[in-house]
Design a protein around this motif. Structure first.
Motif, PDB file in Angstrom:
ATOM      1  N   ALA A 123     -79.051 -43.598 -15.942  1.00 28.45           N
ATOM      2  CA  ALA A 123     -77.784 -43.309 -15.266  1.00 28.45           C
ATOM      3  C   ALA A 123     -76.831 -42.554 -16.183  1.00 28.45           C
ATOM      4  CB  ALA A 123     -77.147 -44.619 -14.793  1.00 28.45           C
ATOM      5  N   ASP A 124     -76.796 -42.925 -17.475  1.00 24.29           N
ATOM      6  CA  ASP A 124     -75.963 -42.189 -18.424  1.00 24.29           C
ATOM      7  C   ASP A 124     -76.466 -40.758 -18.604  1.00 24.29           C
ATOM      8  OD1 ASP A 124     -74.485 -44.482 -18.726  1.00 24.29           O
ATOM      9  OD2 ASP A 124     -75.544 -45.124 -20.551  1.00 24.29           O
ATOM     10  N   ALA A 125     -77.800 -40.581 -18.633  1.00 23.25           N
ATOM     11  CA  ALA A 125     -78.344 -39.226 -18.771  1.00 23.25           C
ATOM     12  C   ALA A 125     -78.002 -38.369 -17.553  1.00 23.25           C
ATOM     13  CB  ALA A 125     -79.854 -39.300 -18.970  1.00 23.25           C
ATOM     14  N   LEU A 126     -78.009 -38.966 -16.356  1.00 21.02           N
ATOM     15  CA  LEU A 126     -77.655 -38.206 -15.154  1.00 21.02           C
ATOM     16  C   LEU A 126     -76.170 -37.830 -15.159  1.00 21.02           C
ATOM     17  CD1 LEU A 126     -79.682 -40.171 -12.450  1.00 21.02           C
ATOM     18  CD2 LEU A 126     -80.252 -37.987 -13.519  1.00 21.02           C
ATOM     19  N   ARG A 127     -75.334 -38.680 -15.702  1.00 21.97           N
ATOM     20  CA  ARG A 127     -73.914 -38.328 -15.797  1.00 21.97           C
ATOM     21  C   ARG A 127     -73.719 -37.136 -16.723  1.00 21.97           C
ATOM     22  NH1 ARG A 127     -73.659 -44.070 -16.178  1.00 21.97           N
ATOM     23  NH2 ARG A 127     -72.905 -45.001 -14.213  1.00 21.97           N
ATOM     24  N   GLU A 128     -74.532 -37.065 -17.789  1.00 25.94           N
ATOM     25  CA  GLU A 128     -74.445 -35.906 -18.670  1.00 25.94           C
ATOM     26  C   GLU A 128     -74.889 -34.629 -17.972  1.00 25.94           C
ATOM     27  OE1 GLU A 128     -76.694 -36.759 -22.122  1.00 25.94           O
ATOM     28  OE2 GLU A 128     -75.388 -38.392 -22.823  1.00 25.94           O
ATOM     29  N   LEU A 129     -75.735 -34.760 -16.949  1.00 26.29           N
ATOM     30  CA  LEU A 129     -76.165 -33.593 -16.177  1.00 26.29           C
ATOM     31  C   LEU A 129     -75.149 -33.200 -15.108  1.00 26.29           C
ATOM     32  CD1 LEU A 129     -79.954 -34.434 -15.697  1.00 26.29           C
ATOM     33  CD2 LEU A 129     -78.940 -32.816 -17.306  1.00 26.29           C
ATOM     34  N   GLY A 130     -74.073 -33.950 -14.960  1.00 25.89           N
ATOM     35  CA  GLY A 130     -73.035 -33.605 -13.993  1.00 25.89           C
ATOM     36  C   GLY A 130     -72.980 -34.496 -12.784  1.00 25.89           C
ATOM     37  N   MET A 131     -73.804 -35.524 -12.716  1.00 27.23           N
ATOM     38  CA  MET A 131     -73.816 -36.449 -11.584  1.00 27.23           C
ATOM     39  C   MET A 131     -72.956 -37.650 -11.952  1.00 27.23           C
ATOM     40  SD  MET A 131     -77.132 -37.981  -9.575  1.00 27.23           S
ATOM     41  CE  MET A 131     -77.721 -36.337  -9.190  1.00 27.23           C
ATOM     42  N   GLU A 132     -71.690 -37.623 -11.480  1.00 23.01           N
ATOM     43  CA  GLU A 132     -70.730 -38.639 -11.891  1.00 23.01           C
ATOM     44  C   GLU A 132     -71.124 -40.026 -11.404  1.00 23.01           C
ATOM     45  OE1 GLU A 132     -68.342 -38.260 -13.919  1.00 23.01           O
ATOM     46  OE2 GLU A 132     -68.567 -36.094 -14.131  1.00 23.01           O
ATOM     47  N   LEU A 133     -71.490 -40.149 -10.157  1.00 20.01           N
ATOM     48  CA  LEU A 133     -71.848 -41.452  -9.599  1.00 20.01           C
ATOM     49  C   LEU A 133     -73.197 -41.341  -8.883  1.00 20.01           C
ATOM     50  CD1 LEU A 133     -71.113 -44.395  -9.119  1.00 20.01           C
ATOM     51  CD2 LEU A 133     -69.922 -43.680  -7.029  1.00 20.01           C
ATOM     52  N   PRO A 134     -74.312 -41.569  -9.588  1.00 12.38           N
ATOM     53  CA  PRO A 134     -75.635 -41.478  -8.959  1.00 12.38           C
ATOM     54  C   PRO A 134     -75.791 -42.529  -7.869  1.00 12.38           C
ATOM     55  CG  PRO A 134     -75.805 -41.482 -11.352  1.00 12.38           C
ATOM     56  CD  PRO A 134     -74.408 -41.876 -11.021  1.00 12.38           C
ATOM     57  N   GLN A 135     -76.335 -42.094  -6.724  1.00 18.12           N
ATOM     58  CA  GLN A 135     -76.610 -42.993  -5.617  1.00 18.12           C
ATOM     59  C   GLN A 135     -78.084 -42.856  -5.219  1.00 18.12           C
ATOM     60  OE1 GLN A 135     -73.445 -41.072  -3.223  1.00 18.12           O
ATOM     61  NE2 GLN A 135     -72.675 -43.151  -2.858  1.00 18.12           N
ATOM     62  N   VAL A 136     -78.701 -43.967  -4.935  1.00 19.98           N
ATOM     63  CA  VAL A 136     -80.110 -43.970  -4.552  1.00 19.98           C
ATOM     64  C   VAL A 136     -80.223 -43.582  -3.084  1.00 19.98           C
ATOM     65  CG1 VAL A 136     -82.204 -45.346  -4.322  1.00 19.98           C
ATOM     66  CG2 VAL A 136     -80.674 -45.714  -6.286  1.00 19.98           C
TER      67      VAL A 136
END
Length: 417
Positions: free
Chosen positions: A270-283
Motif C-alpha cells: 500500500a505504501d508503494a502504491l501511494r508512491e506511484l500516485g495512488m493516494e487511497l488504494p481500493q480493492v
C-alpha cells in the motif's frame, strides 16, 4: 600399446641379463675380499711370499733366511717390507669391488626409471574410460577408508562420550527428501566429538538429536538447509501453488474508503502504491488460482475472467499467463491482464503485460494502468482512474480434520422436560 609392451619386455630382459652376467663378477670380488681379510699382511706376508717363490735348489731348507745358497755367489737373501710405491692388492680389489657395485646401482636405478616411464606411458595411452575407472577405484578406496575412520570415531563417541547436560533438549526432525543418516553425519562433522547425541529412526525417516540449546539451533538450521528436493526429485514430483491477483483502484464511491486489509494487500505494498500516485488504494476484485506445476519444465498456465461492477457499470477483469518455478523459492510469472467495458456506446480496453520474478510468500506489484469511469465532480461526466495489480504466490494451506469440542459440539444428554 605394442610399443609400450616392447619397452617393458626390453627392460625386464635387461634386468635379468644384468643379474646373470654380473653375479659371477660380484661373487668373485666378494670371495677375493674375504680371502684378503683372512690372509696376513705386513713383513710376515712378504716373507711368506718370498718362501713360496723359492725353488728347492735355491733354498734346500725352506724358511732359513740369511743362509748361503749353493752354486751361486756368496750372497744372502734378506726379507723386508715391500717398497712404498708398490700397489696394495687388497686395497685395489676393494676399490674395484666398490666401483663395480656403484655401476650396478646406477644400472638398477636406470632400469627402475625406464620401468616407471613405460608404466606411465602405458597408463596415459589407455582409453579415457579405463583411466576414469582407475581413478574411481582409487577414490572409492579412499572413501571406504574415511568411512571406516568415521565409524570408529562415532563408536568411540557413543561409548565414551560425556553425559547429557542438565539443560539438554531432545528434538525429532522428520525428513522428506534426504536420509537422516546423511544429515546426522553432516551434523557430526560440524560439531565434532563434543557435539549433540544423534540417533536415527529409519521407520519414520526421522533424525533424533539431543543437546544443549545452541546445538539444537545448529541442528534445526542444518535440517532446514539440507532437507530440500534434489533436481531429480523436483523433476519427478509435481508441486502445487496458489496465485492470487488483486485489482486495485482509487476514488471509487461504491467501495470502502478505508485502506485495504493486510490479509489482502500488505501495508508495504500500500505504501508503494501511494508512491506511484495512488493516494487511497481500493480493492476492486481479486482472483485466486490453484495450480499444479508438473511436466518437464513444471510450467502451469492460467486463465480467468471476472465480471465486476464499478459504480453501476459492468466491467470484466481478464487474465492470462503461466508460472514456472525458479531457484531459491522464486517463481517466474508471465502475464497479460486486461480491463474491458462491454458497453456498445463507449467500449474500453486497458491492458498490461510483462514478466516478473516473485518470491514465495511475498506481494509483488505487477504493473499499473488507467481506465475511464464516471466522475462525480466533473462536468464531462467521466474521469480517468489509476489501477494497479498485485500478485501473491504461496503454497496451498493444509486443512486437517480437527476433532475438537468447538468443531463438533457434543449433544447434551439432558432433555427438556
Amino acid at each position: 600399446m605394442k610399443h609400450i609392451y616392447s619397452r617393458l619386455l626390453r627392460a625386464a630382459l635387461f634386468a635379468v641379463l644384468s643379474l646373470v652376467v654380473l653375479s659371477p663378477t660380484v661373487s668373485r670380488f666378494a670371495s677375493a675380499a674375504e680371502e684378503d681379510e683372512r690372509s696376513p699382511s705386513g713383513p710376515a706376508a712378504t716373507l711368506e711370499a718370498e718362501r713360496k717363490f723359492r725353488t728347492p735348489a735355491d733354498n734346500p731348507t725352506p724358511g732359513a733366511l740369511g743362509e748361503r745358497t749353493k752354486g751361486r755367489p756368496d750372497t744372502t737373501l734378506i726379507a723386508g717390507p715391500p717398497a712404498d710405491n708398490a700397489p696394495d692388492p687388497q686395497k685395489l680389489r676393494a676399490e674395484q669391488f666398490q666401483q663395480r657395485m656403484q655401476e650396478l646401482q646406477k644400472a638398477q636405478e636406470k632400469l627402475a626409471h625406464d620401468y616407471q616411464a613405460a608404466m606411465k606411458e602405458m597408463r596415459e595411452s589407455l582409453p579415457r574410460t579405463v583411466q576414469l575407472d582407475m581413478k574411481r577405484q582409487e577414490a572409492t578406496q579412499k572413501l571406504y577408508t574415511a568411512q571406516a575412520e568415521l565409524a570408529i570415531a562415532a563408536a568411540e563417541n557413543r561409548s565414551g562420550g560425556p553425559s547429557l547436560s542438565e539443560n539438554a533438549a531432545i528434538g525429532a526432525f522428520t525428513l522428506k527428501y534426504v536420509r537422516p543418516e546423511d544429515v546426522g553425519e553432516a551434523l557430526h562433522n560440524i560439531t565434532g566429538l563434543g557435539g549433540p547425541r544423534i540417533a536415527v529412526d529409519e521407520r519414520s525417516n526421522t533424525l533424533i538429536v539431543a543437546g544443549n540449546p545452541k546445538q539444537m539451533d545448529v541442528a534445526k538450521h542444518l535440517v532446514e538447509t539440507l532437507d530440500q528436493p534434489g533436481k531429480l526429485q523436483q523433476a519427478e514430483m509435481p508441486e502445487s501453488v496458489q496465485v492470487r491477483i488483486v485489482w486495485l483502484s482509487e476514488g471509487l464511491s461504491d467501495r470502502n474508503m478505508e485502506p485495504p486489509k493486510p490479509s489482502i494487500v500488505s501495508p508495504q505494498v500500500a505504501d508503494a502504491l501511494r508512491e506511484l500516485g495512488m493516494e487511497l488504494p481500493q480493492v476492486v476484485c481479486q482472483q485466486l488460482i490453484s495450480l499444479t506445476l508438473k511436466g518437464p519444465d513444471h510450467r502451469a498456465p492460467f486463465h480467468f475472467r471476472i465480471p465486476t461492477d464499478i459504480e453501476n457499470t459492468a466491467w470484466e477483469f481478464q487474465g492470462d499467463g503461466a508460472i514456472v518455478p525458479a531457484a531459491n523459492d522464486r517463481y517466474a510469472l508471465d502475464f497479460k491482464l486486461a480491463l474491458t467495458h462491454s458497453d456498445p456506446k463507449s467500449p474500453q480496453l486497458s491492458e498490461v503485460s510483462g514478466s516478473i520474478l516473485t518470491p514465495l510468500g511475498h506481494y509483488t506489484v505487477m504493473g499499473t494502468t488507467t481506465f475511464v469511469a464516471a466522475a462525480h465532480d466533473n462536468d464531462t461526466g467521466h474521469a480517468q482512474r489509476l489501477s494497479a495489480f498485485v500478485v501473491y504466490v504461496d503454497r496451498p494451506k493444509d486443512f486437517s480434520y480437527a476433532d475438537s469440542s468447538e468443531a463438533h459440539p457434543k449433544k447434551s444428554d439432558n432433555k427438556e422436560k
